[in-house]
Write a protein that holds these residues in place. Structure first.
Motif, PDB file in Angstrom:
ATOM      1  N   HIS A  35       0.818  -1.232   0.000  1.00 50.71           N
ATOM      2  CA  HIS A  35       0.000   0.000   0.000  1.00 50.71           C
ATOM      3  C   HIS A  35       0.843   1.270   0.000  1.00 50.71           C
ATOM      4  O   HIS A  35       0.476   2.257  -0.627  1.00 50.71           O
ATOM      5  N   GLN A  36       1.950   1.269   0.735  1.00 47.96           N
ATOM      6  CA  GLN A  36       2.649   2.552   0.947  1.00 47.96           C
ATOM      7  C   GLN A  36       4.083   2.303   1.439  1.00 47.96           C
ATOM      8  O   GLN A  36       4.417   1.201   1.872  1.00 47.96           O
ATOM      9  N   ARG A  37       4.886   3.356   1.366  1.00 48.90           N
ATOM     10  CA  ARG A  37       6.258   3.272   1.860  1.00 48.90           C
ATOM     11  C   ARG A  37       6.271   3.703   3.318  1.00 48.90           C
ATOM     12  O   ARG A  37       5.731   4.782   3.649  1.00 48.90           O
ATOM     13  N   VAL A  49       9.728   9.178  14.548  1.00 47.67           N
ATOM     14  CA  VAL A  49       8.799   9.776  13.589  1.00 47.67           C
ATOM     15  C   VAL A  49       8.395   8.713  12.577  1.00 47.67           C
ATOM     16  O   VAL A  49       9.256   8.003  12.050  1.00 47.67           O
ATOM     17  N   LEU A  50       7.077   8.604  12.346  1.00 52.85           N
ATOM     18  CA  LEU A  50       6.569   7.679  11.334  1.00 52.85           C
ATOM     19  C   LEU A  50       6.121   8.489  10.129  1.00 52.85           C
ATOM     20  O   LEU A  50       5.346   9.439  10.274  1.00 52.85           O
ATOM     21  N   THR A  51       6.605   8.098   8.936  1.00 58.21           N
ATOM     22  CA  THR A  51       6.057   8.711   7.707  1.00 58.21           C
ATOM     23  C   THR A  51       5.529   7.586   6.808  1.00 58.21           C
ATOM     24  O   THR A  51       6.085   6.480   6.796  1.00 58.21           O
ATOM     25  N   VAL A  56       4.332  12.906   7.261  1.00 55.00           N
ATOM     26  CA  VAL A  56       4.388  12.645   8.704  1.00 55.00           C
ATOM     27  C   VAL A  56       3.032  12.140   9.181  1.00 55.00           C
ATOM     28  O   VAL A  56       1.999  12.793   8.963  1.00 55.00           O
ATOM     29  N   GLN A  57       3.014  10.968   9.787  1.00 56.83           N
ATOM     30  CA  GLN A  57       1.791  10.383  10.330  1.00 56.83           C
ATOM     31  C   GLN A  57       1.705  10.653  11.818  1.00 56.83           C
ATOM     32  O   GLN A  57       0.668  10.994  12.334  1.00 56.83           O
ATOM     33  N   THR A  58       2.818  10.446  12.502  1.00 55.47           N
ATOM     34  CA  THR A  58       2.780  10.622  13.949  1.00 55.47           C
ATOM     35  C   THR A  58       4.213  10.665  14.465  1.00 55.47           C
ATOM     36  O   THR A  58       5.127  10.159  13.817  1.00 55.47           O
ATOM     37  N   VAL A 110     -10.021  -1.044  12.286  1.00 55.05           N
ATOM     38  CA  VAL A 110      -9.963  -1.528  10.896  1.00 55.05           C
ATOM     39  C   VAL A 110      -8.842  -0.791  10.172  1.00 55.05           C
ATOM     40  O   VAL A 110      -8.962   0.389   9.849  1.00 55.05           O
ATOM     41  N   GLU A 111      -7.765  -1.503   9.964  1.00 53.70           N
ATOM     42  CA  GLU A 111      -6.542  -0.925   9.377  1.00 53.70           C
ATOM     43  C   GLU A 111      -6.244  -1.667   8.079  1.00 53.70           C
ATOM     44  O   GLU A 111      -6.222  -2.892   8.048  1.00 53.70           O
ATOM     45  N   ILE A 112      -5.985  -0.901   7.005  1.00 55.76           N
ATOM     46  CA  ILE A 112      -5.834  -1.541   5.683  1.00 55.76           C
ATOM     47  C   ILE A 112      -4.479  -2.207   5.524  1.00 55.76           C
ATOM     48  O   ILE A 112      -4.323  -3.136   4.720  1.00 55.76           O
ATOM     49  N   ASP A 113      -3.470  -1.750   6.270  1.00 59.14           N
ATOM     50  CA  ASP A 113      -2.104  -2.200   6.001  1.00 59.14           C
ATOM     51  C   ASP A 113      -1.513  -2.920   7.220  1.00 59.14           C
ATOM     52  O   ASP A 113      -1.067  -2.276   8.183  1.00 59.14           O
ATOM     53  N   ASP A 161      -9.107   7.706  11.820  1.00 52.52           N
ATOM     54  CA  ASP A 161      -7.709   8.111  12.051  1.00 52.52           C
ATOM     55  C   ASP A 161      -6.913   7.703  10.820  1.00 52.52           C
ATOM     56  O   ASP A 161      -6.077   6.789  10.852  1.00 52.52           O
ATOM     57  N   SER A 162      -7.217   8.368   9.706  1.00 59.28           N
ATOM     58  CA  SER A 162      -6.669   7.899   8.424  1.00 59.28           C
ATOM     59  C   SER A 162      -5.504   8.780   7.981  1.00 59.28           C
ATOM     60  O   SER A 162      -5.215   9.823   8.567  1.00 59.28           O
ATOM     61  N   THR A 163      -4.884   8.363   6.917  1.00 60.30           N
ATOM     62  CA  THR A 163      -3.924   9.206   6.223  1.00 60.30           C
ATOM     63  C   THR A 163      -4.711  10.301   5.507  1.00 60.30           C
ATOM     64  O   THR A 163      -5.933  10.354   5.603  1.00 60.30           O
ATOM     65  N   PRO A 233      -3.677  25.142  13.115  1.00 60.78           N
ATOM     66  CA  PRO A 233      -4.526  24.138  13.759  1.00 60.78           C
ATOM     67  C   PRO A 233      -5.000  23.067  12.774  1.00 60.78           C
ATOM     68  O   PRO A 233      -5.250  23.345  11.609  1.00 60.78           O
ATOM     69  N   MET A 234      -5.102  21.834  13.278  1.00 60.13           N
ATOM     70  CA  MET A 234      -5.697  20.718  12.529  1.00 60.13           C
ATOM     71  C   MET A 234      -7.180  20.684  12.853  1.00 60.13           C
ATOM     72  O   MET A 234      -7.580  20.993  13.991  1.00 60.13           O
ATOM     73  N   ALA A 235      -7.982  20.303  11.864  1.00 66.58           N
ATOM     74  CA  ALA A 235      -9.436  20.199  12.074  1.00 66.58           C
ATOM     75  C   ALA A 235      -9.839  18.742  12.237  1.00 66.58           C
ATOM     76  O   ALA A 235      -9.271  17.843  11.597  1.00 66.58           O
TER      77      ALA A 235
HETATM   78  N1  SAM Z   1      -2.326  10.582  12.660  1.00 63.06           N
HETATM   79  C1  SAM Z   1      -2.110  10.385  11.248  1.00 63.06           C
HETATM   80  C2  SAM Z   1      -2.577  11.564  10.452  1.00 63.06           C
HETATM   81  O1  SAM Z   1      -3.221  12.431  11.026  1.00 63.06           O
HETATM   82  O2  SAM Z   1      -2.267  11.600   9.247  1.00 63.06           O
HETATM   83  C3  SAM Z   1      -2.740   9.093  10.819  1.00 63.06           C
HETATM   84  C4  SAM Z   1      -2.031   7.965  11.459  1.00 63.06           C
HETATM   85  S1  SAM Z   1      -2.366   6.328  11.001  1.00 63.06           S
HETATM   86  C5  SAM Z   1      -0.740   5.807  10.673  1.00 63.06           C
HETATM   87  C6  SAM Z   1      -3.112   6.411   9.409  1.00 63.06           C
HETATM   88  C7  SAM Z   1      -3.483   4.991   9.012  1.00 63.06           C
HETATM   89  O3  SAM Z   1      -4.570   4.978   8.091  1.00 63.06           O
HETATM   90  C8  SAM Z   1      -2.334   4.236   8.330  1.00 63.06           C
HETATM   91  O4  SAM Z   1      -1.947   3.153   9.138  1.00 63.06           O
HETATM   92  C9  SAM Z   1      -2.946   3.758   7.002  1.00 63.06           C
HETATM   93  O5  SAM Z   1      -2.481   2.480   6.614  1.00 63.06           O
HETATM   94  C10 SAM Z   1      -4.428   3.760   7.345  1.00 63.06           C
HETATM   95  N2  SAM Z   1      -5.347   3.794   6.204  1.00 63.06           N
HETATM   96  C11 SAM Z   1      -5.247   4.539   5.086  1.00 63.06           C
HETATM   97  N3  SAM Z   1      -6.293   4.286   4.255  1.00 63.06           N
HETATM   98  C12 SAM Z   1      -7.076   3.364   4.880  1.00 63.06           C
HETATM   99  C13 SAM Z   1      -8.299   2.697   4.549  1.00 63.06           C
HETATM  100  N4  SAM Z   1      -8.925   2.945   3.374  1.00 63.06           N
HETATM  101  N5  SAM Z   1      -8.838   1.814   5.427  1.00 63.06           N
HETATM  102  C14 SAM Z   1      -8.209   1.569   6.613  1.00 63.06           C
HETATM  103  N6  SAM Z   1      -7.028   2.148   6.997  1.00 63.06           N
HETATM  104  C15 SAM Z   1      -6.473   3.043   6.128  1.00 63.06           C
END
Ligand code: SAM
Length: 286
Positions: A35-37, A49-51, A56-58, A110-113, A161-163, A233-235
């Protein structure tokens, strides 16, 4: 002698007109899933740091702000959340915060990766802090959009909590997804979403607020500033048919106290103030 400073910088190029760079003091992980790098590196100020795909994710340094505000605002506003759905959240930080509520009986994540979960357990253990071993957690590896379309379960709080809306995350910013998520809410249930930094990603928020406004009696957003989500600010999108947003300060204080949770960012006062929107963000509402 001071350690020689790294010459490597991680440039986040989420926008064509703006970038931020974090020094890569020590690279810990760099790999590609289907799905992603995924990269994890250490930075002097932000810790690990996670990207994902360079974005940047977190970070260990400021993740508490984001995870506390996206978890505790809806749960404490609701007042009796038992079943929570997290979509995304692969690093485990959101599950950690939700599971701090003893009143929460079940968390479906529910996490895709699967790659994000597996490597986060190993390289970012402080984020999940044992959440993946909590018997109340049910981890589902699937596309969140497909999950809400297929499950018949109901939830008191749904946290997206998605990308960002690029790549696998894009489907989580569609009207279809929001409509199906609403159908999965129990009476009085609340949907909250990671909705980017409106000063730089106004269209993302406008789109979500338009969709939520068409679906919910109470649709708005609330704010928190997370340093590594650059641009102000983030929404967080907010949608509910209930009256949770009008919970008064005294009751929020009582619930926060009863939770017994030692928050680092969340306070009942910050909770209420987070819904006070500046003009440029109010004007993004339908
Ligand atoms: N806090 C971060 C932000 O604000 O960008 C998000 C952190 S978390 C790492 C984002 C997660 O969403 C990732 O693990 C990614 O694999 C997941 N994700 C992306 N698309 C998705 C989908 N369609 N269904 C489930 N998970 C998904």
């Amino acid at each position: 002698m001071n350690e020689t400073r790294t010459t490597e910088w991680a440039d986040e190029t989420l926008y064509p007109f703006y970038r931020q760079s974090l020094s890569v003091d020590r690279l810990l992980y760099d790999s590609k899933t289907e799905h992603q790098r995924i990269r994890v590196f250490e930075n002097a100020r932000f810790g690990r740091v996670l990207t994902l795909d360079g974005i940047v994710q977190t970070t260990e340094g400021d993740e508490f702000i984001y995870h506390e505000m996206l978890a505790h605002v809806p749960i404490l506003a609701h007042g009796s959340a038992r079943r929570v759905l997290i979509i995304g959240g692969g690093d485990g930080g959101m599950a950690r915060e939700v599971l701090r509520h003893r009143s929460v009986e079940r968390v479906t994540m529910v996490e895709i990766d699967a790659g994000v979960v597996e490597f986060a357990k190993k390289y970012l253990p402080n984020l999940s802090a044992g959440a993946f071993d909590d018997p109340r957690l049910d981890l589902v590896i699937a596309d969140g959009a497909a999950y809400v379309a297929e499950t018949d379960e109901r939830f008191d709080v749904i946290i997206v909590d998605s990308t960002d809306p690029i790549g696998p995350g894009e489907v989580l910013f569609t009207d279809t997804f929001y409509g199906r998520a609403r159908e999965r809410l129990a009476e009085g249930g609340i949907l909250v979403t990671q909705n980017g930094v409106p000063f730089l990603q106004a269209e993302e928020l406008t789109n979500t607020l338009r969709a939520l406004d068409a679906l919910f009696r109470d649709a708005t957003c609330y704010l928190a500033t997370i340093p590594t989500y650059a641009g102000g600010p983030m929404a967080f999108g907010w949608g509910t048919d209930g009256s949770a947003r009008s919970t008064d300060l005294a009751e929020l204080r009582r619930r926060a106290q009863t939770s017994g949770i030692d928050f680092r960012y969340y306070t009942p006062e910050v909770h209420q103030a987070a819904f006070a929107l500046p003009g440029y963000i109010q004007r993004l509402q339908p």
